[in-house]
Motif scaffolding. Structure first.
Motif, PDB file in Angstrom:
ATOM      1  N   PHE A 185     -31.900  14.304  41.036  1.00  0.00           N
ATOM      2  CA  PHE A 185     -32.935  14.320  40.870  1.00  0.00           C
ATOM      3  C   PHE A 185     -33.493  13.416  40.002  1.00  0.00           C
ATOM      4  N   LYS A 235     -32.046   9.803  42.123  1.00  0.00           N
ATOM      5  CA  LYS A 235     -33.228   9.724  43.391  1.00  0.00           C
ATOM      6  C   LYS A 235     -34.833   8.887  42.911  1.00  0.00           C
ATOM      7  N   TYR A 285     -28.914   9.398  49.512  1.00  0.00           N
ATOM      8  CA  TYR A 285     -30.247  10.148  50.337  1.00  0.00           C
ATOM      9  C   TYR A 285     -31.535   9.317  50.077  1.00  0.00           C
ATOM     10  N   PRO A 286     -31.760   8.782  48.537  1.00  0.00           N
ATOM     11  CA  PRO A 286     -33.232   8.308  48.568  1.00  0.00           C
ATOM     12  C   PRO A 286     -33.652   6.784  49.341  1.00  0.00           C
ATOM     13  N   ASP A 318     -43.220  13.661  52.406  1.00  0.00           N
ATOM     14  CA  ASP A 318     -43.348  12.737  51.684  1.00  0.00           C
ATOM     15  C   ASP A 318     -44.056  11.621  52.982  1.00  0.00           C
ATOM     16  N   GLY A 335     -35.229   5.338  43.682  1.00  0.00           N
ATOM     17  CA  GLY A 335     -36.834   5.241  43.993  1.00  0.00           C
ATOM     18  C   GLY A 335     -37.413   3.709  43.828  1.00  0.00           C
ATOM     19  N   ASP A 358     -36.948  17.699  47.897  1.00  0.00           N
ATOM     20  CA  ASP A 358     -35.439  17.238  48.785  1.00  0.00           C
ATOM     21  C   ASP A 358     -34.640  18.420  48.038  1.00  0.00           C
ATOM     22  N   THR A 359     -34.663  18.203  45.960  1.00  0.00           N
ATOM     23  CA  THR A 359     -33.752  19.123  45.460  1.00  0.00           C
ATOM     24  C   THR A 359     -33.776  19.922  45.353  1.00  0.00           C
ATOM     25  N   SER A 415     -38.683  13.714  47.017  1.00  0.00           N
ATOM     26  CA  SER A 415     -37.200  14.221  46.210  1.00  0.00           C
ATOM     27  C   SER A 415     -37.627  14.710  45.331  1.00  0.00           C
ATOM     28  N   THR A 427     -41.997   9.112  47.855  1.00  0.00           N
ATOM     29  CA  THR A 427     -40.955   9.369  46.958  1.00  0.00           C
ATOM     30  C   THR A 427     -40.920  10.157  46.011  1.00  0.00           C
TER      31      THR A 427
END
Length: 206
Positions: free
Chosen positions: A178, A181, A45-46, A102, A185, A129-130, A126, A122
């Motif tokens: 996370f 990520k 996903y990242p 972002d 990232g 998003d998490t 992130s 990011t």
């Protein structure tokens, strides 16, 4: 106005990444004893943030938002087919909010050192998003979403050992997700830096 054809590769890349991640997030990463804190989706996903940031750098925030919105629609449609409705709703909501954040953070830091805009945007995206994805997808608080579609509860709310205590499985998965990520990232800074000379900002982008 940015040509639609020029951003189609970014839209396609975004849709593929999110759809694949929606499937992989349902499978724990069973290696190295990390099955209770990590899923395979954390590794893929990242890359969506890299696609967003490259679009933003090349074409600006307007194009980046269009890529996010187009990717959102396509990804949700694919996710409904590839995953459960609850995963699709959670993924779509988290994706849209986090990617738009972002975009805004990247634009704010555009004039700083080359790595600051992609990394900070990011990092912030992130985190949001998490929280949104795992909260909606696996918390028992939203179990009713599954019932609406005649499906069993997909909650991962049962407790597991974590940091010397107990925590819902979805919480430990979210923290592990996370952490990965952020590592991915950081790794994505390498291809971003390598593409700086190729994807130069268009004349209309400051």
């Amino acid at each position: 106005m940015t040509s639609t054809l020029r951003v189609l590769p970014f839209v396609a890349a975004m849709a593929i990444i999110v759809a694949v991640s929606n499937v992989l997030v349902q499978y724990p990463f069973e290696h190295l004893g990390l099955g209770e804190i990590l899923t395979w989706g954390a590794f893929t996903y990242p890359v969506a943030f890299l696609v967003n940031d490259l679009t933003n750098r090349r074409f600006g925030t307007g194009a980046a938002r269009r890529v996010v919105l187009a990717g959102f629609v396509i990804a949700v449609a694919l996710s409904v087919w590839l995953a459960t409705p609850r995963i699709a709703i959670a993924s779509g909501s988290a994706f849209l909010v986090a990617q738009l954040l972002d975009t805004a953070v990247f634009d704010r830091l555009r004039g700083q050192a080359w790595w600051q805009a992609p990394f900070v945007s990011t990092l912030v995206g992130s985190a949001l998003d998490t929280v949104l994805f795992f909260g909606l997808a696996f918390s028992s608080a939203f179990a009713g979403i599954d019932a609406l579609f005649g499906m069993e509860d997909g909650s991962l709310a049962f407790a597991v050992p974590f940091l010397g205590g107990q925590a819902p499985l979805w919480v430990s998965l979210a923290l592990g997700d996370f952490a990965v990520k952020i590592l991915i990232g950081l790794a994505m800074l390498a291809p971003y830096g390598a593409l700086l000379s190729v994807l130069r900002p268009a004349p209309a982008v400051r």
